[in-house]
Design a protein around this motif. Structure first.
Motif, PDB file in Angstrom:
ATOM      1  N   THR A 216       0.844  -1.190   0.000  1.00 38.54           N
ATOM      2  CA  THR A 216       0.000   0.000   0.000  1.00 38.54           C
ATOM      3  C   THR A 216       0.882   1.243   0.000  1.00 38.54           C
ATOM      4  OG1 THR A 216      -1.623  -1.206   1.319  1.00 38.54           O
ATOM      5  CG2 THR A 216      -1.840   1.195   1.256  1.00 38.54           C
ATOM      6  N   ASN A 217       0.559   2.164  -0.913  1.00 42.50           N
ATOM      7  CA  ASN A 217       1.224   3.475  -0.970  1.00 42.50           C
ATOM      8  C   ASN A 217       2.703   3.383  -1.328  1.00 42.50           C
ATOM      9  OD1 ASN A 217       0.598   6.144  -0.998  1.00 42.50           O
ATOM     10  ND2 ASN A 217       0.905   6.483   1.189  1.00 42.50           N
ATOM     11  N   MET A 218       3.035   2.407  -2.166  1.00 39.53           N
ATOM     12  CA  MET A 218       4.424   2.291  -2.630  1.00 39.53           C
ATOM     13  C   MET A 218       4.518   2.601  -4.122  1.00 39.53           C
ATOM     14  SD  MET A 218       6.607   1.764  -0.270  1.00 39.53           S
ATOM     15  CE  MET A 218       8.035   1.064  -1.111  1.00 39.53           C
ATOM     16  N   GLY A 219       3.500   3.222  -4.653  1.00 37.65           N
ATOM     17  CA  GLY A 219       3.500   3.611  -6.060  1.00 37.65           C
ATOM     18  C   GLY A 219       2.164   4.258  -6.352  1.00 37.65           C
ATOM     19  N   SER A 220       1.877   4.464  -7.616  1.00 37.00           N
ATOM     20  CA  SER A 220       0.625   5.138  -7.953  1.00 37.00           C
ATOM     21  C   SER A 220      -0.568   4.191  -7.882  1.00 37.00           C
ATOM     22  CB  SER A 220       0.720   5.763  -9.344  1.00 37.00           C
ATOM     23  OG  SER A 220       0.977   4.754 -10.293  1.00 37.00           O
ATOM     24  N   PRO A 255       7.479   4.857  -4.708  1.00 38.30           N
ATOM     25  CA  PRO A 255       6.686   5.497  -3.644  1.00 38.30           C
ATOM     26  C   PRO A 255       6.771   7.018  -3.691  1.00 38.30           C
ATOM     27  CG  PRO A 255       8.716   4.595  -2.756  1.00 38.30           C
ATOM     28  CD  PRO A 255       8.657   4.171  -4.189  1.00 38.30           C
ATOM     29  N   PRO A 256       5.763   7.686  -3.133  1.00 32.89           N
ATOM     30  CA  PRO A 256       5.772   9.151  -3.116  1.00 32.89           C
ATOM     31  C   PRO A 256       6.680   9.702  -2.022  1.00 32.89           C
ATOM     32  CG  PRO A 256       3.835   8.327  -1.978  1.00 32.89           C
ATOM     33  CD  PRO A 256       4.553   7.129  -2.519  1.00 32.89           C
ATOM     34  N   THR A 257       6.973  10.979  -2.125  1.00 31.65           N
ATOM     35  CA  THR A 257       7.628  11.729  -1.050  1.00 31.65           C
ATOM     36  C   THR A 257       6.625  12.778  -0.579  1.00 31.65           C
ATOM     37  OG1 THR A 257       9.891  11.420  -1.807  1.00 31.65           O
ATOM     38  CG2 THR A 257       9.431  13.438  -0.575  1.00 31.65           C
ATOM     39  N   ASP A 258       6.343  12.774   0.696  1.00 31.63           N
ATOM     40  CA  ASP A 258       5.443  13.795   1.231  1.00 31.63           C
ATOM     41  C   ASP A 258       5.815  14.097   2.672  1.00 31.63           C
ATOM     42  OD1 ASP A 258       4.194  11.911   2.928  1.00 31.63           O
ATOM     43  OD2 ASP A 258       2.707  11.406   1.397  1.00 31.63           O
ATOM     44  N   GLU A 264      12.721   7.246  -0.320  1.00 34.46           N
ATOM     45  CA  GLU A 264      13.801   6.388   0.194  1.00 34.46           C
ATOM     46  C   GLU A 264      13.389   5.734   1.513  1.00 34.46           C
ATOM     47  OE1 GLU A 264      17.143   8.624   1.531  1.00 34.46           O
ATOM     48  OE2 GLU A 264      18.397   6.857   1.846  1.00 34.46           O
ATOM     49  N   TYR A 265      12.808   6.562   2.374  1.00 35.32           N
ATOM     50  CA  TYR A 265      12.407   6.048   3.678  1.00 35.32           C
ATOM     51  C   TYR A 265      11.272   5.030   3.529  1.00 35.32           C
ATOM     52  CZ  TYR A 265      10.636   6.009   8.459  1.00 35.32           C
ATOM     53  OH  TYR A 265      10.214   5.621   9.703  1.00 35.32           O
ATOM     54  N   ARG A 266      10.342   5.338   2.644  1.00 28.15           N
ATOM     55  CA  ARG A 266       9.225   4.393   2.445  1.00 28.15           C
ATOM     56  C   ARG A 266       9.752   3.030   1.978  1.00 28.15           C
ATOM     57  NH1 ARG A 266       5.837   9.126   1.591  1.00 28.15           N
ATOM     58  NH2 ARG A 266       3.761   8.701   2.425  1.00 28.15           N
ATOM     59  N   ARG A 267      10.742   3.040   1.117  1.00 27.98           N
ATOM     60  CA  ARG A 267      11.304   1.752   0.664  1.00 27.98           C
ATOM     61  C   ARG A 267      11.897   0.990   1.845  1.00 27.98           C
ATOM     62  NH1 ARG A 267      13.091   4.854  -3.994  1.00 27.98           N
ATOM     63  NH2 ARG A 267      11.778   4.274  -5.772  1.00 27.98           N
TER      64      ARG A 267
ATOM     65  N   THR B 785       9.602  13.004  13.569  1.00 29.55           N
ATOM     66  CA  THR B 785       8.942  12.014  12.714  1.00 29.55           C
ATOM     67  C   THR B 785       9.778  10.739  12.720  1.00 29.55           C
ATOM     68  OG1 THR B 785      10.160  12.650  10.745  1.00 29.55           O
ATOM     69  CG2 THR B 785       8.099  13.840  11.193  1.00 29.55           C
ATOM     70  N   PRO B 786       9.154   9.618  12.403  1.00 20.94           N
ATOM     71  CA  PRO B 786       9.942   8.384  12.342  1.00 20.94           C
ATOM     72  C   PRO B 786      11.125   8.513  11.379  1.00 20.94           C
ATOM     73  CG  PRO B 786       7.593   7.887  12.187  1.00 20.94           C
ATOM     74  CD  PRO B 786       7.727   9.386  12.178  1.00 20.94           C
ATOM     75  N   GLU B 787      10.897   9.193  10.256  1.00 24.72           N
ATOM     76  CA  GLU B 787      12.012   9.308   9.312  1.00 24.72           C
ATOM     77  C   GLU B 787      13.158  10.114   9.906  1.00 24.72           C
ATOM     78  OE1 GLU B 787      11.158  10.428   5.286  1.00 24.72           O
ATOM     79  OE2 GLU B 787      13.296  10.406   4.760  1.00 24.72           O
ATOM     80  N   ARG B 788      12.837  11.195  10.605  1.00 23.37           N
ATOM     81  CA  ARG B 788      13.913  11.985  11.217  1.00 23.37           C
ATOM     82  C   ARG B 788      14.693  11.153  12.224  1.00 23.37           C
ATOM     83  NH1 ARG B 788      10.544  17.038  11.416  1.00 23.37           N
ATOM     84  NH2 ARG B 788      11.366  18.308   9.717  1.00 23.37           N
TER      85      ARG B 788
END
Lengths: 285, 818
Positions: A216-220, A255-258, A264-267, B785-788
């Protein structure tokens, strides 16, 4: 938060709904549970001239046994799907995902088909539906047709449903005896998932015999992690056994960046959560 | 006249009274401003700028005017001088640069969301529809967005938020203990520490926050009576009336402002808003009642924001951890305009960076900077959370540097309880406190030593989930404020409060306060105070407030002032009632006034069983048949109280968090606090204030952040992206109190409205940093945030910037929404 004025029609059959859709075409929007459309209207991000409400079409509600699969009516609420014993028995992954879906209010108004047709890649149902190899039944002026899960999700908020069609039911192949887990990564409880991993396994003893992984939420669109699924086969459900396969989930993702995280973090999180989801499904989490 | 035995009654002060106002507030069947409907009332919708900075080159209103049931479409030019102005009540320096702030600008917008036209229609929906038809031509201008860049723009040719001003620097305000004579020279302390001590140099970010009160702002204006009546969801009805009169030329006596039931504020409704001014002007122009209620999106975008500072901090200490000096250099983002007390918010923090400690030298400077973003102003704590965060983070850093427990470093530096009253290096006199006692109690509740042992075990084992313990030993200055001090700080008003007590003929009591409750529970707590002091039943006390026709004098509610200032005014008014009743009682009891004692609501003649209730005296005064010669037939009384000092609650807050080192995810494990707020009137209300305050402070640490993109668009413009926690995100808090009564008010009370928010933010961040300090981390930018956290663990940074992009869930104009 007042929507622009629109005309409203609430047919009681799919045929009437299709007729309304045919008549108003581009000027119409279909409303199911309204959990996505209503905010869009209230924030005036869209202003359809017609809103066609499927809420009175009883034939679109409910879960039934279709033999080797379950049939989930598009207008069945998340709550009802989540509480359904057939779903729990034959498609545990769906039950697991729904326990994490939004909050109780949304689960009582939002619908299974509405959420899937909205095709938000952050929606919680796309990944499980995809992972379980579901078939989407859409009905148009010429009758019904079936769309495989892999073909259903086209892009961000875009599906294979044509402008003159309505999603009427989702057929979920039975996965009897499969274990499952839906691991959702959020910062606050009622958020859309930053990332979520849907994992369901057929175990033979301590060994993974088959695996299905959705993201979920790793692409469009929701994504199926086929490489990871294959790599899991034959592995023991241990941290070491799963880790290498989990690292493969990021293949093909975009994945998006928001505000909640970079791509990168989502991966990274997807990798960690795949490992955790598989182990949790296997009862080792 | 009745002879009675000594009545027994339970003391109201200290009693867990449920709030008498809650039923109507919670059910909503009450006077929220938006519930008010008047005959012939018209509705407003605002047309707002999508640009952060732009010249208005044309406004085409004909299509909107032709829309169904539209009565008028008005621009700033149409309203002219009649629209008044939004005032800045606190020019912090005599040469403060203050851009003119018209409610509706005529030529240029300075932030995204600023109103450029107003549509008036017969229904809110028709007004909204027509607002979409107003076409505004803009010539976009470069926008000053980044705080640091904006601060330097006048030196390097950068973007100026208001080009005519030539600078973005509104004011530079400074305090130096050597210059003030309250302490030593901070530069000398720094030099000495650099040579042979410890010097901690840090830069911390106070992110921008949105108050996000529950009830969106709403205003109704009725110009059809002899007075113009304004209902507004405001914290400050009295100040609003003053501002309306002062800027529109309408006599103050012709304006009545009512703050009916108001659903929260947190400082966010401490404002004279453009929307109030526009509604006032439109109602006057059309001669008809009008209503404006903002949407949640408008509220997040345009109601004033809070915090938004960069803090450059230098702490000098001896090598064993005794602090020798603290230097603070702030950049504070005011947004597009200097709000009513906007420039003063960082100044309110100026006296608090030294906190509970005995620092020999201190210097503070704030540079207040204008940008093309939503204006900032008071938000729960206003200046003091920023200060507390900075010093409590630094004290943890000092402890780490010295290699001792964070509580030990605090004890080494704090004011001991024998030293009160204590004059601080910032020049304030703390009247009372006991940091040792609050800390001891908090440690005991927390199980501090056991948690430290668990932390050591997890570290040794290299657990994936690490435990961190965070400390915050806070104090604050509240109870705003002694008028003379405000005068010395160039503030435009006083800090007194007013109260009246009306003794009704039937024995009931009406209490009028100039404080203006918006969720605090004044009706209940003030009733308890009056019931005890006057000896009447709690149920017989009615508290009236928030209507300038009933409560004609007042300075409203903010800065934890209502109880410690307004409550003291009330006590004094009650005491005057008793003293006015005394000669009448003596007359009726045929005794000497000197022989009367007043207790439990009765005057009794010493040594006899003759007594008379004060409510009976009220009835006798109403009849006025038998009063002493020359005594007026009234025992009603009023009092206006100007505090002699600020008020200094304090407390020790301890937080334990678990940090998943693999993902950076944070889980609250335990939170305890022992606050010393002096004498507690209603423990249940206090618990509510503390719990809510804690969540708001924790939310700054972990979740909330207002983010703008490079165009000056608010990215976190809905609750999808501005993360407000719910009960599901928090844990059960354990709270307790020690009691060091304030010596500057009769009841010994201290403010509690902001305490939880001020204390909790550094407790949480200290805990997060503590969990991963052994991995090379010494700071994580808020919100953590978790990422930070993950980045900090992996690269030793403080976590990096927040991506300026929103989640797209509602952007699906073309989607298959079903």
């Amino acid at each position: 938060m007042i929507p622009a004025a629109f005309e409203y029609v609430a047919p009681t059959t799919v045929e009437e709904a299709l007729a309304a859709l045919a008549e108003h075409g581009d000027e119409a929007k279909i409303i199911a549970g309204g959990q996505s459309l209503l905010p869009v209207l209230r924030m005036r991000l869209n202003a359809p001239e017609w809103v066609i409400d499927l809420g009175r079409i009883e034939s679109l509600r409910g879960v039934r046994d279709g033999g080797d699969h379950l049939v989930i009516g598009a207008m069945t609420t998340h709550h009802d799907v989540g509480q359904d014993p057939l779903v729990h028995e034959h498609a545990l992954l769906v039950s697991k995902a729904i326990t994490h879906l939004a909050d109780a209010q949304v689960r009582h108004r939002g619908t299974f088909g509405g959420s899937l047709a909205h095709a938000d890649p952050g929606g919680d149902l796309g990944a499980p539906a995809l992972a379980l190899g579901s078939t989407f039944v859409v009905q148009g002026p010429g009758g019904t047709r079936e769309v495989a899960a892999g073909d259903f999700f086209v892009d961000l908020f875009e599906t294979a449903i044509s402008d003159d069609e309505i999603l009427v039911e989702v057929r979920v192949p039975k996965h009897d005896g499969w274990v499952a887990s839906y691991e959702k990564f959020v910062r606050i409880a009622h958020q859309w998932p930053i990332v979520a991993v849907a994992a369901t396994l057929r175990m033979e003893g301590d060994t993974i015999a088959e695996a299905r992984i959705g993201l979920t939420n790793m692409g469009s669109t929701p994504l199926r992690a086929s490489a990871a699924e294959q790599a899991l086969v034959g592995q023991p459900a241990t941290e070491e056994g799963v880790a290498a396969a989990a690292a493969l989930v990021v293949e093909g993702t975009n994945p998006p960046t928001d505000l909640n995280g970079t791509a990168e973090y989502r991966r990274h999180v997807a990798t960690v959560f795949t490992r955790r989801a598989v182990l949790a499904a296997a009862g080792r989490g | 006249m009745t002879a009675t035995q000594e009545p027994t009654r339970q003391a109201e002060i200290g009693r867990d009274r449920r709030r008498k106002e809650d039923q109507r507030l919670i059910t909503g069947r009450t006077r929220w401003t938006d519930n008010i409907t008047l005959p012939g009332m018209l509705h407003l919708a605002m047309v707002r700028s999508p640009y952060a900075h732009a010249r208005i080159t044309g406004i085409e209103t004909s299509a909107a005017k032709a829309s169904t049931n539209v009565v008028a479409v008005l621009t700033g030019a149409d309203l002219g001088e009649g629209q008044g102005a939004c005032i800045n009540a606190w020019p912090v320096t005599t040469d403060q640069v203050t851009p003119a702030h018209l409610p509706m600008p005529t030529d240029r917008v300075a932030f995204a969301g600023e109103t450029v036209a107003v549509v008036v229609a017969r229904s809110a929906a028709e007004a909204r529809d027509a607002a979409e038809l107003v076409e505004v031509d803009y010539e976009e201008l470069p926008a000053a967005l980044d705080l640091k860049e904006a601060a330097a723009a006048h030196e390097n040719g950068g973007v100026i938020a208001h080009p005519d001003l030539g600078t973005n620097v509104s004011a530079v305000w400074r305090f130096d203990s050597a210059e003030a004579g309250t302490g030593g020279d901070v530069e000398a302390a720094i030099t000495e520490a650099r040579a042979g001590g410890i010097l901690i140099e840090r830069e911390y970010r106070q992110q921008r926050l949105i108050p996000a009160f529950m009830e969106p702002r709403s205003v109704v204006v009725d110009p059809t009576g002899e007075q113009i009546t304004v209902w507004s969801a405001t914290q400050i009805p009295h100040i609003l009336r003053f501002a309306l009169a002062a800027t529109t030329g309408v006599p103050e006596s012709k304006i009545r402002v009512i703050a009916p039931d108001v659903g929260g504020g947190f400082g966010g409704k401490l404002q004279q808003t453009p929307e109030e001014m526009i509604a006032f002007a439109v109602a006057r122009r059309l001669g008809k009642p009008v209503k404006f209620t903002e949407t949640r999106s408008e509220s997040l975008l345009t109601a004033h924001h809070g915090r938004d500072q960069w803090q450059r901090l230098t702490l000098a200490a001896t090598s064993d951890g005794r602090v020798t000096g603290l230097k603070v250099d702030l950049l504070a983002d005011l947004g597009a305009y200097v709000a009513i007390v906007g420039g003063g918010v960082p100044v309110l923090g100026a006296f608090m960076f030294n906190a509970i400690y005995k620092f020999p030298a201190y210097q503070f400077q704030t540079t207040n900077v204008l940008t093309n973003k939503t204006w900032t102003d008071a938000y729960r704590g206003a200046g003091r959370p920023e200060a507390t965060y900075a010093i409590e983070r630094l004290m943890d850093e000092l402890a780490a540097e010295v290699g001792v427990d964070p509580l030990e470093i605090r004890e080494k530096n704090w004011i001991t309880h024998e030293e009160f009253p204590f004059t601080t290096v910032a020049g304030l006199e703390y009247d009372s406190g006991n940091y040792e006692a609050a800390t001891a109690r908090a440690k005991e509740m927390f199980g501090y030593d056991a948690l430290r042992a668990e932390q050591a075990e997890r570290r040794a084992a290299g657990d994936r989930v690490q435990l961190g313990l965070g400390v915050s030993t806070f104090t604050e200055m509240c109870g705003l404020a002694p008028s003379r001090v405000l005068g010395s700080l160039n503030y435009g008003a006083g800090g007194w409060e007013h109260a009246e007590v009306r003794m009704l003929a039937t024995g009931k009591v009406e209490v009028i306060t100039g404080a203006s409750a918006h969720g605090q529970g004044h009706e209940t707590a003030f009733s308890q105070i009056v019931a005890d002091r006057l000896g009447v039943p709690f149920e017989d006390v009615e508290v009236l407030h928030g209507d300038t026709q009933i409560s004609h004098k007042g300075l409203d509610t903010y800065g934890s002032r209502s109880l410690v200032v307004g409550g003291e005014a009330l006590v004094r008014a009650v005491d005057k009632v008793i003293e006015k009743a005394r000669p009448i009682a003596a007359h009726l009891l045929e005794a000497s006034a000197d022989d009367l004692e007043f207790k439990h609501g009765q005057f009794s003649v010493k040594g006899t069983d003759a007594a008379m209730a004060i409510t009976e005296i009220a009835t006798a005064v109403f009849a006025a048949h038998n009063l002493p010669d020359g005594v007026e037939p009234s025992i009603d009384s009023e009092a206006t109280y100007d505090p002699v000092n600020f008020n200094y609650p304090h407390g020790t807050h301890l937080c334990a968090v678990e940090v998943d080192t693999e993902t950076g995810q944070i889980k609250l494990r335990k939170y305890v606090c022992c606050d010393d707020i002096g004498v507690v009137i209603n423990p249940l209300i206090v618990a509510g204030q503390v719990h809510g305050g804690l969540v708001q402070g924790i939310a700054q640490a972990l979740w909330e952040e207002a983010v703008y993109d490079e165009n000056g668009t608010l990215v976190s413009g809905s609750f999808v992206d501005y993360l407000l926690p719910t009960a599901a995100d928090t844990i059960s808090f354990e709270i307790d109190h020690t009691t060091s009564p304030a010596t500057t008010n009769s009841l010994g009370t201290k403010g509690v409205g902001e305490a939880g928010t001020i204390a909790s933010t550094p407790a949480v961040v200290n805990a997060v940093v503590d969990a991963v300090r052994h991995l090379g981390v010494n700071d994580i930018t808020m919100p953590c945030t978790p990422e930070r956290v993950w980045r900090a663990i992996n690269d030793g940074s403080s976590g990096g910037e927040t991506p300026e992009a929103a989640m797209p869930h509602f952007d699906s104009a073309e989607g298959d929404v079903q």
